[in-house]
Design a protein around this motif. Structure first.
Motif, PDB file in Angstrom:
ATOM      1  N   SER A  71      -4.773   2.926   5.718  1.00  0.00           N
ATOM      2  CA  SER A  71      -5.009   4.287   5.561  1.00  0.00           C
ATOM      3  C   SER A  71      -3.831   5.239   6.175  1.00  0.00           C
ATOM      4  O   SER A  71      -2.999   4.618   6.999  1.00  0.00           O
TER       5      SER A  71
ATOM      6  N   PRO B 168     -14.156   3.004   3.203  1.00  0.00           N
ATOM      7  CA  PRO B 168     -14.891   3.177   1.911  1.00  0.00           C
ATOM      8  C   PRO B 168     -16.123   3.692   2.029  1.00  0.00           C
ATOM      9  O   PRO B 168     -16.821   3.540   3.039  1.00  0.00           O
TER      10      PRO B 168
ATOM     11  N   TYR C 187     -11.799  -5.011  -0.522  1.00  0.00           N
ATOM     12  CA  TYR C 187     -10.774  -5.553   0.182  1.00  0.00           C
ATOM     13  C   TYR C 187     -10.704  -5.091   1.639  1.00  0.00           C
ATOM     14  O   TYR C 187     -10.120  -5.896   2.464  1.00  0.00           O
ATOM     15  N   ARG C 188     -11.078  -3.855   2.027  1.00  0.00           N
ATOM     16  CA  ARG C 188     -11.102  -3.119   3.259  1.00  0.00           C
ATOM     17  C   ARG C 188     -12.266  -3.774   4.107  1.00  0.00           C
ATOM     18  O   ARG C 188     -12.102  -3.958   5.129  1.00  0.00           O
TER      19      ARG C 188
ATOM     20  N   THR D  24     -12.508  -5.109  -5.008  1.00  0.00           N
ATOM     21  CA  THR D  24     -11.908  -3.634  -5.143  1.00  0.00           C
ATOM     22  C   THR D  24     -11.431  -3.099  -3.966  1.00  0.00           C
ATOM     23  O   THR D  24     -11.360  -3.903  -2.866  1.00  0.00           O
ATOM     24  N   GLU D  25     -10.931  -1.649  -3.959  1.00  0.00           N
ATOM     25  CA  GLU D  25     -10.491  -1.205  -2.917  1.00  0.00           C
ATOM     26  C   GLU D  25     -11.362  -1.255  -1.665  1.00  0.00           C
ATOM     27  O   GLU D  25     -11.069  -1.598  -0.606  1.00  0.00           O
TER      28      GLU D  25
ATOM     29  N   MET E 208       0.643  -1.184  -0.089  1.00  0.00           N
ATOM     30  CA  MET E 208      -0.004   0.014   0.080  1.00  0.00           C
ATOM     31  C   MET E 208       0.991   1.235   0.042  1.00  0.00           C
ATOM     32  O   MET E 208       1.786   1.196   0.743  1.00  0.00           O
TER      33      MET E 208
ATOM     34  N   ASN F 100     -12.663   8.917  -2.724  1.00  0.00           N
ATOM     35  CA  ASN F 100     -11.569   8.015  -2.590  1.00  0.00           C
ATOM     36  C   ASN F 100     -10.478   8.658  -1.583  1.00  0.00           C
ATOM     37  O   ASN F 100      -9.751   7.753  -0.873  1.00  0.00           O
TER      38      ASN F 100
ATOM     39  N   GLU G 261      -3.289   6.564  -7.314  1.00  0.00           N
ATOM     40  CA  GLU G 261      -4.769   6.578  -7.813  1.00  0.00           C
ATOM     41  C   GLU G 261      -5.107   7.815  -8.886  1.00  0.00           C
ATOM     42  O   GLU G 261      -4.570   8.760  -9.061  1.00  0.00           O
TER      43      GLU G 261
ATOM     44  N   HIS H  52      -8.478   6.640   1.595  1.00  0.00           N
ATOM     45  CA  HIS H  52      -7.084   6.559   1.946  1.00  0.00           C
ATOM     46  C   HIS H  52      -6.535   7.185   3.242  1.00  0.00           C
ATOM     47  O   HIS H  52      -5.871   6.801   3.776  1.00  0.00           O
TER      48      HIS H  52
END
Lengths: 363, 693
Positions: free
Chosen positions: B57, B151, B247-248, B243-244, B1, B142, B131, B146
């Motif tokens: 994050s 999300p 994933y989280r 997806t991001e 990351m 987005n 990104e 991060h």
């Protein structure tokens, strides 16, 4: 007696004439064959000019014609001529035979650099070589070597290792399953459970063996490889013992100046968990080898080897060991990766191709 | 990351430069794999373990650093306005029908926004961490993900039928076209964010195309929610869509962070896209309770597991910095509250790890465990080691082949004894799938692997090959029992006899080379009673096949590879193979040799030749001699065999040496003449072989 003397001189002259070609024999351009020929001719000459039937021996018969007072001198003359003849022939013989003997030895001179005569010896597989070396080290440190099933139940492959149903590690699609629901073991940690069930605690074991993961073969992945798992459970075992043990065997394998490094990490079956690295065996941790970036450690000076940690209390409980009384450490690493680094292999698929050109490079 | 150094500096006062920060992170288990410049920024590439989604994050990374810097994470000290819309009104806009998998759902409507490009600072921040900028609203969601790890998804409110949200499972047969313009078939396990009529987004994974923000969007509904991890994981697997966000969510986000994240995003939207925000809608059916970990003496626990000496105060300080607060119960019991962003803190050992990694693994001692006892190899290892070395000395290379083989080998090879032990069902162990084309069978023989190796070597112009392998073979047992695993030993011999460093081979290898290797291998593991008998073996050529028996029990086979299998491999030279159930062989202990007194008197040897058909076996002649039972017959050995000129077709002459010797006197010829004649006639009678004089 002058007539008799003359006769002796005649014999001498006749010999000298005949012998002339053998005097100051020049063998500089001779071959073994020509020398043999000369030697034969000389032998023939010797037969004729020495011995009882020779001309010089014949002159001795003339002694009767010589006046008695001169007989002694005549005899001496004949003897001296005879001696000359013999010694000249013998000198030539010696020269010849030395040449012949030298030539014979020369002819049998060997090329000592040709290869010795021995059947080709074979080679142990690289994995076997490394496994045996590591087993030797751990046996000398008081460990038992263990192995067990390669096809396991989910219980041994996951549940008992604190990877319950629904755990990401279990659903990561890494595991091969048989059509009747058994798992090809995805780590030799399964042997921790089997061995503790069999032997109870305290325990110190090393479990080398095949493991399977659903990785498509490429330069750095193979779906079957070999792992070595270590386990030590006893009273009062701490992470210091883990560090000491891992450092000890790496130093025995790579030299006493090897340094280890432990980094926090995560594995379901250990808590706390750590990954361990060791100072590169090639550049001795400097990152540079012969003025260039060191290959095995990619210039970092460190080689990342495996995972480790303190055995998770749930794992101990799974085999009926009270984590309040006992603690332990476990560690594991892959042999293929280790071989790849030790021998700078760029494609670990070679390990299972069984290409003889590869196998015969290691012993 | 990817983590931006400049961004981190917004969140926490850092000590030291990026390298120092990287060192600190690596030290506590957040391995920084690299630092890359991006404009005036530096980007840290961090390799995270799967148990630390809270570090996905800038907030999470800052929190880890605060233990070291001692300074708080700024965003955590900022107040979050907490004036939600009354539940009665909120219920008109958001309803959760699946509270078991959607634990909390917040929504906020922002009206009169203007969709457009993002300002440079925002574009830069996103590009720094890799990104791509899309538009201001999408970039903000987005960005906040991060920054704060949460999300979120923005809907075009006007495209939601009924202007409302229903969180429910998909109905069987429903479909949705996601933002990536793929139509997805849904099932009733999947959580959907729907409008009054249809799915508008796959909860926690990806939004729907028809409710997405476009340049014409005016009113935005911002969803910030918490979903059950297992549900997201399962849906993501089923749809093969990661997806991001998924994933989280599948690793776990912070349920207490939703309002802060929503507020942060909404304020940025109002600032950068104009617009006016409505009140926060927060549907939170059952409030999450923090996990509690009992630990009465954390310092002692740290000492016990790591050997580190860390005071209770220091332990508590580290844990407090990580948001793990100590609490003392009424009866003096001490416990620690697991923060909502940490899904990995459940037992005391987890606390120990937190203390240990922040104290530093490098500070843990290095010592060996106390002595325990003598080490020991596996029971069979010394004998297997001798076997391996013996074969290596004989010129064999050790092979290791994959345990899975192709289905085309099914039924091609006779299994060694002791492997197939059940009746009924499929005797092969089969994998659900393979990563090597066709290789779904767990091998029931090592031979396919060795023959593949022979082919590979022949292809590389290595025609003289001798290989052996030790390893397991597998057969199904059925009845829910795990497969039968047996350790086998196999070898293959082909080509000529190679001498070290010599280009030419001396002669072609044959059956007896393979047999000799088997004999040597069995001798190496201590087998003394080894016998071979002509046999029919499916994968071996008729007339050049033998069974191998130890103490009369068949353990394997040996011979020349059958013509049809050889043809399948396109082998143009004979290949000899043997396979033995090594586990059976090693099941009995190695025989210890017994001393026999050395002969005191000379013996008499007689060589005898017989003319016999091919069916008269040498061993039957030997047995006939030994069956005389005379204690004067001390040895029977093979001398030579001859076929060809002087003999008729199908006949051969075999010469045997017999040694006669007495233990108490020197024999004279006349003493054994009678016995010898008896021996000859016995051979003739039993084997129909004619003595040849």
């Amino acid at each position: 007696m002058s007539e008799e003397r003359e006769k002796v001189e005649e014999v001498r002259t006749a010999f000298l004439n005949e012998f002339d070609r053998f005097r100051d024999l020049d063998l500089s351009t001779a071959t073994l064959a020509s020398a043999d020929e000369v030697s034969r001719e000389l032998a023939e000459l010797k037969v004729r000019h020495t011995g009882k039937k020779s001309a010089i021996a014949g002159t001795m018969k003339l002694i009767g014609r010589v006046a008695p007072e001169e007989r002694s001198a005549f005899g001496q003359l004949v003897q001296s001529v005879e001696k000359d003849i013999v010694s000249m022939i013998e000198a030539a013989e010696a020269k010849l035979s030395e040449f012949i003997s030298d030539a014979r030895i020369e002819r049998e001179r060997l090329d000592v650099t040709l290869p010795g005569r021995r059947p080709r010896t074979g080679h142990l597989h690289l994995i076997t070589i490394l496994r045996q070396r590591i087993e030797d080290i751990f046996v000398s440190m008081g460990y038992h070597i263990e192995d067990d099933r390669e096809i396991e139940t989910d219980y041994y492959n996951f549940d008992a290792l604190n990877i319950p149903d629904g755990h990401p590690a279990r659903e990561s699609q890494d595991t091969f399953y048989t059509t009747d629901g058994f798992a090809l073991r995805s780590q030799t940690s399964t042997v921790q459970i089997r061995a503790m069930e069999r032997r109870g605690v305290p325990i110190r074991i090393i479990a080398p063996g095949k493991v399977f993961r659903r990785d498509t073969p490429d330069m750095t992945h193979v779906p079957m490889f070999h792992q070595i798992e270590g386990l030590c459970v006893d009273k009062d075992i701490t992470m210091a013992h883990l560090k000491g043990t891992v450092t000890e065997w790496l130093q025995r394998l790579f030299g006493s100046d090897t340094v280890t490094r432990f980094r926090p990490s995560y594995f379901p079956f250990t808590e706390p968990s750590a990954e361990f690295d060791f100072s590169c065996f090639k550049c001795r941790g400097t990152g540079q080898f012969e003025g260039e970036r060191c290959r095995p450690c990619k210039g970092s000076g460190w080689i990342e080897l495996g995972g480790s940690g303190m055995v998770h209390p749930n794992v101990l409980r799974a085999v009926g060991v009270d984590p309040g009384v006992y603690s332990g450490f476990a560690f594991g690493f892959g042999l293929e990766r280790m071989c790849a680094m030790m021998y700078s292999l760029d494609d670990i698929r070679l390990m299972f191709d069984n290409d003889v050109r590869f196998l015969e490079q290691f012993r | 990351m990817n983590i931006s150094y400049n961004w981190l500096k917004d969140l926490i006062d850092l000590k030291g430069n990026a390298e120092e920060v990287a060192r600190q992170l690596t030290r506590v288990g957040l391995a920084v794999e690299g630092i890359h410049p991006h404009g005036d920024d530096l980007v840290l590439d961090i390799d995270l373990t799967s148990n630390r989604p809270d570090c996905l994050s800038h907030l999470g990374i800052a929190r880890e650093l605060s233990v070291y810097t001692g300074s708080p994470v700024k965003v955590l000290t900022e107040d979050v306005p907490d004036v939600p819309m009354p539940a009665v009104l909120a219920g008109d806009i958001v309803r959760i029908d699946a509270p078991d998998i959607c634990h909390r759902f917040t929504a906020r409507i922002v009206r009169n926004v203007k969709i457009g490009p993002s300002p440079k600072w925002l574009v830069d921040r996103l590009e720094a961490i890799g990104e791509r900028s899309i538009n201001n609203v999408a970039d903000i969601t987005n960005y906040v993900m991060h920054e704060l790890g949460q999300p979120m998804h923005s809907f075009d409110l006007d495209k939601l039928e009924g202007g409302r949200i229903v969180v429910r499972r998909a109905a069987a047969g429903e479909t949705i076209t996601t933002l990536d313009e793929v139509e997805r078939n849904l099932d009733d396990s999947m959580l959907m964010i729907c409008d009054a009529v249809k799915p508008a987004a796959i909860g926690g994974i990806m939004g729907g195309l028809n409710s997405s923000i476009t340049d014409d969007t005016v009113n935005v509904l911002l969803e910030v929610a918490f979903f059950k991890r297992e549900s997201i994981r399962s849906t993501s697997r089923k749809l093969n869509l990661t997806t991001e966000a998924s994933y989280r969510f599948e690793r776990g986000v912070d349920i207490d962070n939703l309002v802060r994240a929503s507020d942060r995003a909404v304020r940025l939207i109002c600032e950068l896209a104009g617009g006016v925000a409505d009140d926060l809608i927060d549907v939170y059916p059952s409030v999450h309770r923090a996990g509690r970990v009992v630990s009465n003496d954390i310092s002692a626990a740290v000492k016990r597991l790591t050997g580190l000496t860390v005071s209770t105060d220091e332990c508590d300080r580290i844990l407090e910095s990580l948001g793990i607060t100590a609490e003392t119960g009424e009866e003096g019991e001490k416990s620690y509250l697991s923060p909502t962003w940490r899904h990995d803190i459940a037992i005391e050992e987890d606390l120990v790890e937190e203390v240990a990694r922040h104290t530093g693994y490098e500070n843990i001692g290095v010592e060996l465990p106390p002595a325990f006892g003598a080490g020991e190899y596996q029971h069979n290892e010394p004998r297997e080691k001798r076997l391996r070395q013996t074969l290596v000395d004989q010129g064999f290379d050790e092979a290791i082949s994959y345990s899975f083989i192709d289905t085309r080998f099914d039924g091609m090879f006779d299994a060694v004894p002791g492997l197939l032990i059940h009746g009924g069902g499929d005797r092969f162990v089969t994998l659900n799938d393979s990563v090597i084309e066709g290789a779904v069978r767990m091998r029931h023989s090592i031979l396919p692997g060795l023959l593949d190796a022979v082919r590979l070597n022949l292809n590389f112009q290595r025609r003289d090959v001798r290989l052996f392998e030790l390893g397991k073979a597998f057969a199904a047992v059925g009845d829910g029992e795990p497969p039968n695993e047996q350790e086998l030993f196999a070898l293959v011999v082909t080509g000529g006899e190679v001498h070290q460093d010599r280009a030419m081979t001396t002669r072609e290898l044959d059956f007896y080379d393979a047999k000799g290797a088997v004999e040597a291998a069995m001798a190496a593991v201590g087998v003394t009673d080894l016998s071979f008998r002509a046999a029919d073996v499916q994968h071996l050529r008729r007339g050049q096949a033998a069974s191998i028996a130890v103490s009369g029990e068949i353990v394997g086979s040996l011979g020349r590879l059958s013509d049809n299998i050889a043809a399948g491999y396109k082998f143009k030279q004979p290949v000899y193979i043997a396979e033995i159930n090594l586990q059976m062989v090693l099941g009995s202990a190695a025989k210890t040799p017994v001393y026999r007194p050395l002969p005191k008197f000379p013996g008499i040897t007689r060589d005898v030749s017989f003319i016999a058909g091919r069916d008269a076996a040498y061993t039957s002649m030997r047995d006939a001699i030994l069956s005389q039972g005379s204690d004067l017959i001390k040895a029977v050995d093979f001398v030579d065999v001859y076929e060809g000129k002087g003999l008729s077709e199908g006949e051969r002459s075999i010469t045997i040496r017999i040694e006669y010797r007495s233990d108490d006197r020197t024999l004279v010829d006349s003493e054994i003449d009678g016995l010898h004649l008896q021996v000859l006639s016995e051979i003739e009678r039993k084997t129909r072989a004619r003595p040849r004089f």
